[in-house]
Every structure is written in structure tokens, then in C-alpha cells.
Design an enzyme around this catalytic site. Structure first.
Site, PDB file in Angstrom:
ATOM      1  N   LYS A   1      -6.491  10.033  -1.422  1.00 45.63           N
ATOM      2  CA  LYS A   1      -5.526  10.835  -0.664  1.00 45.63           C
ATOM      3  C   LYS A   1      -4.675  11.692  -1.615  1.00 45.63           C
ATOM      4  CE  LYS A   1      -7.407   8.337   2.573  1.00 45.63           C
ATOM      5  NZ  LYS A   1      -6.835   7.102   3.088  1.00 45.63           N
TER       6      LYS A   1
ATOM      7  N   ASP B   1       0.876  -1.169   0.000  1.00 43.94           N
ATOM      8  CA  ASP B   1       0.000   0.000   0.000  1.00 43.94           C
ATOM      9  C   ASP B   1       0.918   1.225   0.000  1.00 43.94           C
ATOM     10  OD1 ASP B   1      -1.606   2.190   0.739  1.00 43.94           O
ATOM     11  OD2 ASP B   1      -3.032   0.902   1.796  1.00 43.94           O
TER      12      ASP B   1
HETATM   13  C1  LIG Z   1      -7.410   5.794   3.428  1.00 41.08           C
HETATM   14  C2  LIG Z   1      -6.561   4.610   3.260  1.00 41.08           C
HETATM   15  C3  LIG Z   1      -7.075   3.430   2.715  1.00 41.08           C
HETATM   16  C4  LIG Z   1      -8.526   3.268   2.344  1.00 41.08           C
HETATM   17  O1  LIG Z   1      -8.849   4.063   1.234  1.00 41.08           O
HETATM   18  P1  LIG Z   1     -10.330   4.649   0.959  1.00 41.08           P
HETATM   19  O2  LIG Z   1     -10.139   5.397  -0.313  1.00 41.08           O
HETATM   20  O3  LIG Z   1     -10.709   5.481   2.145  1.00 41.08           O
HETATM   21  O4  LIG Z   1     -11.237   3.474   0.799  1.00 41.08           O
HETATM   22  C5  LIG Z   1      -6.215   2.371   2.512  1.00 41.08           C
HETATM   23  N1  LIG Z   1      -4.900   2.465   2.855  1.00 41.08           N
HETATM   24  C6  LIG Z   1      -4.381   3.574   3.398  1.00 41.08           C
HETATM   25  C7  LIG Z   1      -2.934   3.619   3.763  1.00 41.08           C
HETATM   26  C8  LIG Z   1      -5.181   4.689   3.618  1.00 41.08           C
HETATM   27  O5  LIG Z   1      -4.664   5.786   4.186  1.00 41.08           O
END
Ligand SMILES: *Cc1c(COP(=O)(O)O)cnc(C)c1O
Length: 386
Positions: free
Chosen positions: A207, A182
Site C-alpha cells: 500500500k 497493523d
Molecule cells: C492489504 C492489507 C493487508 C494485506 O496485505 P497484502 O500485501 O495484500 O497481503 C493487511 N492489512 C491491511 C490493513 C491491508 O490493507
């Protein structure tokens, strides 16, 4: 096109045909269906598209694909150095598709390294999609691999403690099992996990990729072979990205390198100043620990976490320039209390054991002036007391 620098490609990727099309802005295709007078040809095309492959024609139906979203996928794949990318309606939809792919392949066992984003942790811990999980430290991964292990999942830097994991070592430890990184916190500007052996790179595009707090999206960069599996799953389960979101994400990618550079410079400066503030007992920022994986990440990114001596809720209530809100990666700076918001869904004892304490605050640094942000933090910390 890969001979150009990433900053150049961030502006042009997914748009290389626009001049020949005679348009400047990316065409936004809102069609849910694509008319054709030749049903036989459509059936033959669906046989191909049903395997998750792409062809040169229009998508037939909106759930099969969308040209505007495809532009974003092309651009993100290029920035990550991947063969392909598949976009979803949120980061969690993207992670769900990867878990479903593991289950469908008969490898429902997942190894995961904590900490993870709260809902990712919850999705794995709950086994909601039929996966089982072994939580492992990085040096326990090799011993945790089983014949039915389908994925190794890590965040580096991790949400919310900014812990970095050596991705090259992880790929060696997991062997044939694909490593899913991720990369939401680093973005391809600061870290390209595929260069370190990761096979799957996941983003909450909500994000930094979107970057303005107005798009929910997820995306997975990977091989074309894995992308076909993900497209099949997206087609069957429907976790689509809306075309307007694809449009906004492409717009976001164009400024991503510039935004990340500016925000990371401010974040590094704030991390240094916070480290000497009497109301702050600990600062988490990549590069502040000696045992950093070398060369893996350029810069420290735009997230800083702190442990405060006083009441963290009072700090959140007192900020005036920072936006007191969950999420991250926007042009405005955000502050939130992970134990109350981003990681609230976790079991409190596990949360604490994972290093996410009740006095931890996570700061997402935006594009405001560093002095204004510092003054805002200083007054808020002062109010919260020691
Ligand atoms: C926010 C986030 C997610 C989930 O993403 P959404 O777009 O809110 O579903 C997954 N991994 C990380 C590191 C995040 O900050």
C-alpha cells in the site's frame, strides 16, 4: 542518524553507505546464491544464520537474506523506531509469520479487535495456521487474556471503517502479551505504534510504503529478538520479498512523508465536503469523532470511507479520475466496495455486524488535484442517486 527529522531519514535510511561505495542508486542484488571456496566456513556461518541472527557476510543463499531487501528492512525499522524489521512477499505472508511464531511458542490463542482487513479476519476466523481467536472489544481485552495467549492484534485506523483504538490502553490491558498493530493505514509518518507500547508493527507494504501500485510486500518492525524468530520462519517457509521489490520499496520510502502529507490534506478536505453532500449518509475519517485517542496519530491519513444513500456499485462504475480498484495507498486515487472486494471473504452477517455495510465505499486518496477528485466524486454520486 536519528537526530535528523523523519523526512530526512526517509530519503537516506538504508542508503547511508552509498557515498563510500561510490554509487548513487541502491545496488540491486539479484543473486540466488553466493559462491564461496570455503565450505567449512559456510557451514559455520549457517549455524549462526540458522538462528535468525545476521552477520557481516553475504547471505549464502537467497532464502537466508538479501542485501537489497536488508536495506529496506533497515530503513523501515528506523522510520518505525524499531530495532529491526523483517520483510515478506506480502502483508499476509508477514501476518502468517507472526501467527506461526505464536503457534511455535506454544501460545496459539490470539485476541483480535474487529474490524480487520478482510483476509486477516479470514485467516484468524478460519484457524488455518493452528491459531484460535477471541474477538474482543478494546475494553474486553484484559478479560480475554489466557495463559496460552500469544498475540493481541489490532488495526488502527482500521480497514475499512477508520476506527481508532487507544494503543497505550491496549498495551496496559494485555500485559505480557505482545500487541501487534497493523499500521498500514497510518504509516510511520502519521503514527508510530512502538511509542505507544506496541511490540510488533505490521505493514502491507503493498500500500503506502510502495506507494505506486506496483509492489506486493509485507514487513514487520519489532525487536531484534522477535526479528530472529521471524527470520527463522521466513527461511523455513519461504515467504520472501523479491530483491526488486526491496529496491522499489526503498524508492517508495523516500517520498513517503511527502506523499502522505499531500494525500492526507486532500483526504481531509474531501471528507469535509462529503459530509455535507446529500447523497452521502455518513463519512468515516479519523478526527471526525470526538473520542479520538489523543496525540496518537498526526493528521487523519489518506483513506476516507463513506456510506452512500444510493447504489454504491453505480458510484464505482461512474468514476473517471478515481481508479475503480481494490487496494490503496497508490499515487492515483482508488475507490472500492468493501463488501464486494476487500472484505468479501468474511461471513456476510459478521461483516455487517462489524460495521461494514453494503452501502460502504472506501476511498484511497492519491496525489491528484483536490478539485478534480471532488468533481469526479460529485458527478459519480449524482449518477448513483439518493
Ligand atoms: C492489504 C492489507 C493487508 C494485506 O496485505 P497484502 O500485501 O495484500 O497481503 C493487511 N492489512 C491491511 C490493513 C491491508 O490493507
Amino acid at each position: 542518524m536519528s537526530t535528523y527529522s523523519q523526512r530526512t531519514r526517509a530519503v537516506h535510511a538504508g542508503r547511508d553507505d552509498l557515498t563510500d561505495l561510490g554509487v548513487h542508486a541502491v545496488p540491486l542484488d539479484l543473486s540466488t546464491t553466493y559462491p564461496s571456496r570455503d565450505s567449512r566456513a559456510e557451514a559455520a556461518r549457517l549455524d549462526v544464520l540458522g538462528t535468525g541472527a545476521l552477520d557481516d557476510g553475504p547471505p549464502v543463499y537467497g532464502r537466508v537474506g538479501n542485501p537489497t531487501v536488508a536495506r529496506f528492512e533497515t530503513a523501515l525499522a528506523e522510520l518505525e523506531g524499531a530495532e529491526a524489521a523483517v520483510a515478506f512477499g506480502s502483508g499476509m505472508a508477514a501476518l502468517s509469520a507472526c501467527l506461526l511464531a505464536a503457534v511455535a511458542a506454544g501460545r496459539p490463542h490470539v485476541i483480535a479487535i474487529r474490524p480487520l482487513y478482510g483476509t486477516s479476519d479470514h485467516l484468524l476466523a478460519s484457524g488455518l495456521l493452528g491459531t484460535t481467536v477471541t474477538w474482543a472489544a478494546p475494553d474486553e481485552v484484559a478479560a480475554a487474556v489466557r495463559p496460552d495467549t500469544g498475540l493481541l492484534i489490532v488495526e488502527s485506523p482500521a480497514n475499512p471503517t477508520l476506527t481508532e483504538v487507544d494503543l497505550r490502553r491496549l498495551t496496559e490491558a494485555c500485559g505480557e502479551v505482545p500487541l501487534l498493530v497493523d499500521n498500514t493505514f497510518a504509516t510511520p509518518v502519521a503514527q508510530r505504534p512502538i511509542e505507544w507500547g506496541a511490540r510488533i508493527v505490521l505493514h502491507s507494504a503493498t500500500k503506502f510504503l510502495g506507494g505506486h501500485g506496483d509492489v506486493m510486500a509485507g514487513v514487520v518492525a519489532c525487536t531484534e529478538e522477535y526479528a530472529r524468530t521471524l527470520r527463522q520462519i521466513r527461511f523455513a517457509t519461504g515467504g520472501l520479498l523479491h530483491p526488486l521489490a526491496g529496491y522499489l520499496l526503498l524508492r517508495g520510502l523516500a517520498t513517503l512523508p511527502v506523499r502522505m502529507a499531500a494525500a492526507a490534506a486532500t483526504a481531509a478536505e474531501l471528507a469535509d465536503r462529503l459530509a455535507t453532500h446529500p447523497a452521502v449518509s455518513r463519512v468515516y475519517y479519523p478526527g471526525r469523532t470526538a473520542d479520538r485517542p489523543r496525540g496518537q496519530m498526526s493528521g487523519g491519513g489518506a483513506i476516507v470511507s463513506i456510506e452512500v444513500a444510493g447504489d454504491p456499485h453505480a458510484v464505482v462504475a461512474a468514476v473517471r479520475v478515481f481508479t475503480p480498484a481494490v487496494s490503496l495507498g497508490s499515487v492515483d486515487s482508488l475507490i472500492q466496495h468493501p463488501a464486494s472486494l476487500s472484505h468479501h471473504i468474511m461471513d456476510p452477517q459478521i461483516r455487517a455486524a462489524t460495521g461494514i455495510g453494503d452501502r460502504l465505499l472506501r476511498l484511497s486518496i492519491g496525489l491528484e488535484d483536490v478539485e478534480d477528485l471532488w468533481a469526479d466524486l460529485a458527478q459519480a454520486l449524482c449518477r448513483a442517486g439518493r
